[in-house]
Design a protein around this motif. Structure first.
Motif, short mmCIF file in Angstrom:
data_model
loop_
_atom_site.label_atom_id
_atom_site.label_comp_id
_atom_site.label_asym_id
_atom_site.label_seq_id
_atom_site.Cartn_x
_atom_site.Cartn_y
_atom_site.Cartn_z
N GLY A 131 23.31 63.21 15.00
CA GLY A 131 22.82 62.58 13.69
C GLY A 131 23.81 63.02 12.54
N PRO A 132 23.73 62.63 11.36
CA PRO A 132 24.63 62.70 10.14
C PRO A 132 24.79 64.44 9.91
CG PRO A 132 22.97 60.99 9.61
CD PRO A 132 22.56 61.67 10.89
N ASP A 133 23.97 65.27 10.21
CA ASP A 133 24.15 66.69 10.14
C ASP A 133 24.52 67.26 11.28
OD1 ASP A 133 21.91 66.24 11.78
OD2 ASP A 133 20.42 67.57 10.35
N GLY A 134 25.04 66.43 12.34
CA GLY A 134 25.39 67.17 13.65
C GLY A 134 24.49 67.58 14.47
N VAL A 135 23.11 67.49 14.27
CA VAL A 135 21.91 68.02 15.04
C VAL A 135 21.70 66.76 15.86
CG1 VAL A 135 19.53 68.73 14.95
CG2 VAL A 135 21.23 69.69 13.32
N PRO A 136 21.41 66.97 17.13
CA PRO A 136 21.17 65.91 18.04
C PRO A 136 19.92 65.18 17.59
CG PRO A 136 22.02 67.63 19.39
CD PRO A 136 21.88 68.44 17.87
N ALA A 137 19.73 64.02 17.70
CA ALA A 137 18.58 63.39 17.36
C ALA A 137 18.25 62.29 18.35
CB ALA A 137 18.73 62.62 16.24
N ALA A 138 17.06 61.88 18.74
CA ALA A 138 16.59 60.89 19.39
C ALA A 138 17.04 59.35 19.43
CB ALA A 138 15.13 60.90 19.74
N CYS A 139 17.59 58.79 20.27
CA CYS A 139 17.91 57.42 20.27
C CYS A 139 16.71 56.53 19.80
CB CYS A 139 18.76 57.14 21.29
SG CYS A 139 20.54 57.73 21.35
N GLU A 140 17.05 55.39 19.05
CA GLU A 140 15.96 54.41 18.84
C GLU A 140 15.61 53.65 20.07
OE1 GLU A 140 15.59 52.78 14.26
OE2 GLU A 140 17.08 51.84 15.67
N MET A 141 14.20 53.18 20.22
CA MET A 141 14.05 52.06 21.14
C MET A 141 14.66 50.87 20.74
SD MET A 141 12.26 51.12 23.95
CE MET A 141 11.09 52.45 24.28
N PRO A 142 15.53 50.15 21.79
CA PRO A 142 16.11 49.14 21.52
C PRO A 142 15.23 47.96 21.66
CG PRO A 142 16.58 49.65 23.66
CD PRO A 142 15.66 50.96 23.02
N ARG A 143 15.49 46.88 21.19
CA ARG A 143 15.05 45.28 21.43
C ARG A 143 15.83 44.54 22.43
NH1 ARG A 143 15.85 40.63 19.39
NH2 ARG A 143 17.19 40.87 17.82
N ALA A 144 15.19 44.09 23.46
CA ALA A 144 15.94 43.25 24.37
C ALA A 144 16.51 41.97 23.52
CB ALA A 144 14.98 43.00 25.52
N LEU A 145 17.75 41.61 23.86
CA LEU A 145 18.54 40.68 23.14
C LEU A 145 17.82 39.18 24.07
CD1 LEU A 145 21.98 41.92 23.73
CD2 LEU A 145 21.21 40.81 21.66
N THR A 146 17.68 38.27 23.19
CA THR A 146 17.07 37.02 23.73
C THR A 146 18.54 36.37 24.46
OG1 THR A 146 17.70 35.75 21.86
CG2 THR A 146 15.61 36.75 22.04
#
Length: 357
Positions: A131-146
């Motif tokens: 993340g912005p502070d360099g600490v690992p963060a979980a990725c967001e759940m994506p939305r499937a492209l139509t």
């Protein structure tokens, strides 16, 4: 006989040598993801490479996943890249921008509030990213492209290719590796679609084939390359049969006249990626992955590769070509400064000495 230091025509571009600077994220873009004067200096210092392939650059706000990566979709960003291209050309070099859409590999805090996290299927990336502070963060759940949105994403890549040429950049490279959007379409574990964009390998390769075709139509195939890494597990990739997937992809791309295939060569069970590429692709091959000067020389002398790319070695050795030519020792990079998150921080970026070989 060709060697690492002999000239090479790569697509429409004449290179002074076959030493390629590989793309490396450095997190030094300025506000609004604009390339800075410091970035121009960084690439200028390394312009003795036959070709520089820049850090991954997002074609749209939705394509950004990491902190301070540059874009190439706004007028200010195009102006920034113009400054970079001019600096490299003034030093006698050639430069390609790597176009990178991260797809599902995105942390919300790293990007614009209205950026969408999109992927072939709604499956989250299991690996955290900084993340912005360099600490690992979980990725967001994506939305499937139509189905209707996929051509719009392809159009973003085409616009980015046009923008690169407008900035004076010599070529573009589509990043189809490291678990980002093109690879998410390619891989059987991240593309679970049952429409014309998913299913068997012949349909999973469609996004990459159509994107590269459209980019080639836009700026000429001799100024378009692509990067692949069959079998890599980075960012949650687990294709059921990477040899089959990439053989189908390479055969489909082989007649387009593209400038290069840039291979990140990792060990695989059951097949060798370089042999797979050579069996299914008749164009130029840039080999990457743990190379020394001697290994690169051997690959080029035997015709297994046309050029060799170096990543880590280029961080602390802006004069890498001269060092390899002279057999000089390589300086070691300071890993603590790889990703500082400051667009004006020269430490570990532009302060490595030149001309010491």
């Amino acid at each position: 006989m060709a060697d690492l230091f002999s000239p090479l025509r790569l697509g429409d571009i004449d290179l002074a040598n076959r030493v390629i600077m590989a793309p490396m994220t450095r997190d030094r873009a300025g506000p609004d993801d604009v390339p800075t004067a410091l970035m121009a200096e960084y690439y200028r210092q390394r312009a003795s490479a036959g070709l520089i392939v820049t850090e991954g650059t997002q074609p749209s706000p939705d394509g950004k996943g990491y902190w301070r990566t540059p874009g190439i979709h706004s007028p200010a960003q195009i102006a920034g890249w113009t400054q970079v291209a001019q600096a490299v050309h003034d030093a006698g070099g050639r430069i390609a921008v790597q176009l990178m859409h991260v797809g599902r590999v995105a942390v919300r805090a790293n990007r614009a509030a209205d950026a969408q996290t999109l992927a072939p299927s709604a499956i989250a990336c299991p690996d955290p990213i900084p993340g912005p502070d360099g600490v690992p963060a979980a990725c967001e759940m994506p939305r499937a492209l139509t189905d209707a949105e996929i051509p719009l994403v392809i159009a973003e890549f085409v616009a980015a290719a046009h923008n690169a040429r407008k900035a004076g950049i010599d070529a573009v490279e589509l990043h189809c590796a490291s678990g980002y959007l093109p690879m998410q379409f390619l891989s059987s574990n991240t593309n679970l679609r049952d429409d014309a964009w998913g299913g068997p390998a012949e349909r999973r390769i469609r996004f990459v084939v159509e994107t590269l075709t459209a980019m080639a139509d836009a700026i000429g195939p001799g100024r378009v390359g692509f990067r692949i890494c069959p079998g890599v597990a980075f960012n949650g990739m687990a294709d059921a049969d990477p040899a089959q997937t990439y053989a189908a992809l390479l055969r489909a791309l082989d007649g387009l006249g593209l400038a290069w295939c840039h291979l990140i060569h990792v060990p695989n069970t059951g097949f060798d990626a370089l042999e797979l590429v050579r069996a299914n692709w008749s164009g130029a091959v840039i080999e990457n992955g743990g190379l020394t000067g001697d290994k690169a020389q051997g690959l080029i002398a035997t015709g297994k590769a046309d050029a060799a790319s170096f990543g880590y070695a280029y961080i602390a050795n802006p004069d890498l070509v001269a060092r390899l030519r002279n057999g000089s020792p390589l300086a070691k990079a300071d890993r603590t400064t790889f990703y500082t998150g400051h667009g004006d921080d020269a430490r570990g970026y532009t302060d490595y000495p030149e001309g010491t070989a």
